[in-house]
Design an enzyme around this catalytic site. Sequence first.
Site, mmCIF file in Angstrom:
data_model
loop_
_atom_site.group_PDB
_atom_site.id
_atom_site.type_symbol
_atom_site.label_atom_id
_atom_site.label_comp_id
_atom_site.label_asym_id
_atom_site.label_seq_id
_atom_site.Cartn_x
_atom_site.Cartn_y
_atom_site.Cartn_z
ATOM 1 N N GLY A 1 1.285 -10.958 10.979
ATOM 2 C CA GLY A 1 2.508 -10.592 11.955
ATOM 3 C C GLY A 1 2.490 -11.366 13.239
ATOM 4 O O GLY A 1 3.576 -11.605 13.762
ATOM 5 N N GLY B 1 2.125 -5.181 7.681
ATOM 6 C CA GLY B 1 1.153 -6.028 7.011
ATOM 7 C C GLY B 1 -0.142 -6.333 7.898
ATOM 8 O O GLY B 1 -0.654 -5.712 8.801
ATOM 9 N N SER B 2 -0.497 -7.474 7.497
ATOM 10 C CA SER B 2 -1.811 -7.846 8.462
ATOM 11 C C SER B 2 -1.479 -8.543 9.679
ATOM 12 O O SER B 2 -0.608 -8.898 9.978
ATOM 13 C CB SER B 2 -2.480 -9.007 7.302
ATOM 14 O OG SER B 2 -1.956 -9.898 7.404
ATOM 15 N N ASN C 1 0.688 -1.231 0.005
ATOM 16 C CA ASN C 1 -0.074 0.117 0.108
ATOM 17 C C ASN C 1 0.827 1.176 0.100
ATOM 18 O O ASN C 1 0.390 2.225 -0.537
ATOM 19 C CB ASN C 1 -1.141 -0.089 1.025
ATOM 20 C CG ASN C 1 -0.538 -0.033 2.532
ATOM 21 O OD1 ASN C 1 0.551 -0.586 2.767
ATOM 22 N ND2 ASN C 1 -1.118 0.309 3.522
ATOM 23 N N GLU D 1 4.123 -3.616 12.578
ATOM 24 C CA GLU D 1 3.220 -2.629 12.270
ATOM 25 C C GLU D 1 2.136 -2.921 11.742
ATOM 26 O O GLU D 1 1.953 -3.535 10.361
ATOM 27 C CB GLU D 1 3.813 -1.700 11.296
ATOM 28 C CG GLU D 1 4.818 -0.584 11.780
ATOM 29 C CD GLU D 1 4.189 0.292 12.851
ATOM 30 O OE1 GLU D 1 4.877 0.664 13.819
ATOM 31 O OE2 GLU D 1 2.977 0.497 12.846
ATOM 32 N N CYS E 1 -2.952 2.017 6.463
ATOM 33 C CA CYS E 1 -3.391 1.553 7.942
ATOM 34 C C CYS E 1 -3.899 2.267 8.810
ATOM 35 O O CYS E 1 -4.580 2.181 9.752
ATOM 36 C CB CYS E 1 -2.036 0.853 8.334
ATOM 37 S SG CYS E 1 -0.560 1.829 8.016
ATOM 38 N N GLU F 1 8.125 3.348 14.507
ATOM 39 C CA GLU F 1 8.982 3.448 13.151
ATOM 40 C C GLU F 1 9.155 4.982 13.154
ATOM 41 O O GLU F 1 8.223 5.883 13.583
ATOM 42 C CB GLU F 1 8.317 3.034 11.904
ATOM 43 C CG GLU F 1 8.142 1.510 11.808
ATOM 44 C CD GLU F 1 7.972 0.903 10.542
ATOM 45 O OE1 GLU F 1 6.893 1.198 9.869
ATOM 46 O OE2 GLU F 1 9.085 0.466 10.097
HETATM 47 P P1 NDP Z 1 0.210 -9.504 4.303
HETATM 48 O O1 NDP Z 1 0.264 -9.327 5.775
HETATM 49 O O2 NDP Z 1 -0.448 -10.838 3.689
HETATM 50 O O3 NDP Z 1 1.291 -9.250 3.480
HETATM 51 C C1 NDP Z 1 2.225 -8.235 4.019
HETATM 52 C C2 NDP Z 1 3.822 -8.603 3.567
HETATM 53 O O4 NDP Z 1 4.096 -9.843 4.218
HETATM 54 C C3 NDP Z 1 4.073 -8.999 2.045
HETATM 55 O O5 NDP Z 1 5.071 -8.712 1.587
HETATM 56 C C4 NDP Z 1 3.504 -10.702 1.908
HETATM 57 O O6 NDP Z 1 4.059 -11.313 0.766
HETATM 58 C C5 NDP Z 1 4.382 -10.887 3.170
HETATM 59 N N1 NDP Z 1 3.669 -12.385 3.789
HETATM 60 C C6 NDP Z 1 2.656 -12.792 3.559
HETATM 61 N N2 NDP Z 1 2.604 -14.078 4.243
HETATM 62 C C7 NDP Z 1 3.764 -14.142 5.004
HETATM 63 C C8 NDP Z 1 4.410 -15.145 5.897
HETATM 64 N N3 NDP Z 1 3.504 -16.094 6.173
HETATM 65 N N4 NDP Z 1 5.631 -14.925 6.421
HETATM 66 C C9 NDP Z 1 6.264 -13.767 6.051
HETATM 67 N N5 NDP Z 1 5.849 -12.989 5.033
HETATM 68 C C10 NDP Z 1 4.426 -13.041 4.661
HETATM 69 O O7 NDP Z 1 -0.928 -8.618 3.780
HETATM 70 P P2 NDP Z 1 -1.704 -8.500 2.467
HETATM 71 O O8 NDP Z 1 -0.755 -7.747 1.417
HETATM 72 O O9 NDP Z 1 -2.079 -9.816 1.802
HETATM 73 O O10 NDP Z 1 -3.065 -7.608 2.702
HETATM 74 C C11 NDP Z 1 -4.007 -8.471 3.800
HETATM 75 C C12 NDP Z 1 -4.518 -7.522 4.524
HETATM 76 O O11 NDP Z 1 -3.389 -6.944 5.438
HETATM 77 C C13 NDP Z 1 -5.145 -6.234 3.999
HETATM 78 O O12 NDP Z 1 -6.389 -6.344 3.619
HETATM 79 C C14 NDP Z 1 -5.037 -5.195 5.435
HETATM 80 O O13 NDP Z 1 -6.271 -5.690 6.280
HETATM 81 C C15 NDP Z 1 -3.943 -5.693 5.978
HETATM 82 N N6 NDP Z 1 -2.579 -4.775 5.606
HETATM 83 C C16 NDP Z 1 -2.200 -3.886 6.587
HETATM 84 C C17 NDP Z 1 -1.155 -2.960 6.153
HETATM 85 C C18 NDP Z 1 -0.739 -2.048 7.141
HETATM 86 O O14 NDP Z 1 -0.221 -1.003 6.636
HETATM 87 N N7 NDP Z 1 -0.803 -1.974 8.155
HETATM 88 C C19 NDP Z 1 -0.376 -3.108 4.982
HETATM 89 C C20 NDP Z 1 -0.978 -4.012 3.955
HETATM 90 C C21 NDP Z 1 -2.216 -5.149 4.490
HETATM 91 P P3 NDP Z 1 3.231 -11.532 -0.376
HETATM 92 O O15 NDP Z 1 2.786 -10.269 -0.992
HETATM 93 O O16 NDP Z 1 4.082 -12.219 -1.384
HETATM 94 O O17 NDP Z 1 2.017 -12.362 -0.151
#
Ligand code: NDP
Length: 492
Positions: free
Chosen positions: A231, A226-227, A150, A248, A282, A462
């Site tokens: 996390g 990420g999610s 994002n 985060e 986020c 951060e």
């Molecule tokens: P994810 O948490 O799945 O992905 C974030 C990052 O983690 C990506 O680089 C992803 O790789 C990687 N990843 C995924 N699974 C694993 C794992 N098991 N171990 C290590 N790394 C991993 O989020 P998504 O992008 O799928 O988004 C899903 C939801 O997460 C959103 O709908 C939102 O609710 C939330 N989100 C929150 C954010 C924030 O800023 N707080 C930012 C993005 C998402 P890959 O892309 O290859 O799957």
Amino acid sequence: MLYKNYIEGQWIDSATGKTFKSLNPADTSDELGEFPASNAQDVAKAVEAADRAFKTWSKVTAPRRGELLFDLAEKMKGRKEELSQLMTREMGKVLKEARGDVQEGIDMTYYMAAEGRRLFGYTTPAELPLKAAYAIRRPIGRIAAITPWNFPLAIPTWKIMPALVAGNTVVWKPASDTPRVAYELVKIFDEVGLPKGVLNLIFGGGSDVGVPLCKHPKINMISFTGSSDTGKEIYKYGAEKLNQVHLELGGKNPIVVLEDGDLELAVEGILWSAFGTTGQRCTACSRLIIEDGVYEKILGKLVARTEKLRLGNGLDPKTDVGPVVNRSSQEKVGRYVEMGVKEGAKLLCGGEMGKDGDLKKGFFYRPTIFSDVTPQMRIFQDEIFGPVLSVVKAKDYDDAITLANNTVYGLSSSIYTQDINKAQRAIEDLEAGITYINSGTIGAEVHLPFGGVKNTGNGGREAGLAAIDEYTEWKTVYIDYSGRLQKAQGID
Ligand code: NDP
């Protein structure tokens, strides 16, 4: 074009020979490139490279490391427009917002470049005579940076820049939805002459690349945005090695509008916070809490303005709201909207995919507002990460704060009021890492701490000086120049 991983200063094919494509979410016929679907073998190579590089990079003086970041910031500035256009094509946000994302990355890079001449420790008197006592910062080692799509440029800089200026080396796994922006950033590092192995880039999926990276025994710290589900999983991998883990995670950020608030200003802030970046920040506002007396008035204005927002390709200057990032995201938003209707909330606008004309080419969803939402509803509690706003009526200030805090998350928050006493109280009462007064929930600046309370993370922050705390470890130094054995704590 087929892109490659970046390991020890070389662009290298993956061991798997498999690839994946990056597509424009506004028009899936627009392809941004093909990238290696890497695996644990590629990860291991990158971590070994980061390990070798750590031995020399950690000895480069911090001001010199900062100078390199300064050169990088200058180059990024020169390529701002190109990077912004590419970002809009790759993840959909409208061009003016993509420019903001790149600018944030540039700002962070300049900021951390200057940290090369600070990285302050502290000195303090020792309790014994003829003895010096001080504390210095040391790098942690090899850091895994795992980033979302994002903010495909800004978020990586929030991790990579403080890590590098502090003397760490990095292996970066970007999101699979935004590999091209990642490639372009690393290319600039390569052009400014970053020593080999200091930053390594591995493309590929979460389970094939992210998991082995987190589990690798030579990784000392994991930094993840990420999610919440991912996390939590990553936190466990870190715990097994007693690594430092920076998380985060999500948000369900509220804006509170009180009866004495500037209503016009509030409507502007709500629109920007709820539907900017198509609600995929986020810090996006996904819950609106309005005091009884102005509830109808605000809703009327808000719905009228929302219905006028133009959906489209973010490169078109007339577009207000771009697509969501991919099909599964579009479907997820659709599922939540159906759930909201079933739960009894009132759908005021939106509630459907963008299907007309060019909108068929991508993953669009119309900005959606629900009223009559209650805290028990999933649309009030879950992070949807799309253009969906849930509105609730509050009886008074106390009720509004109770509603705002009725969430497992605690990232950003906002209140509109002209009453200084209530504003001051809200700063204390809102359970969130960030509170805005008379402004929406988005708009963080790079020199201040960023992060949240409750399930938004695990306590770290951060950006700003807080980032330096994350990416360094303290070393305490005692120098006894008395020439005799002196024992602390008064022991004879
Ligand atoms: P994810 O948490 O799945 O992905 C974030 C990052 O983690 C990506 O680089 C992803 O790789 C990687 N990843 C995924 N699974 C694993 C794992 N098991 N171990 C290590 N790394 C991993 O989020 P998504 O992008 O799928 O988004 C899903 C939801 O997460 C959103 O709908 C939102 O609710 C939330 N989100 C929150 C954010 C924030 O800023 N707080 C930012 C993005 C998402 P890959 O892309 O290859 O799957």
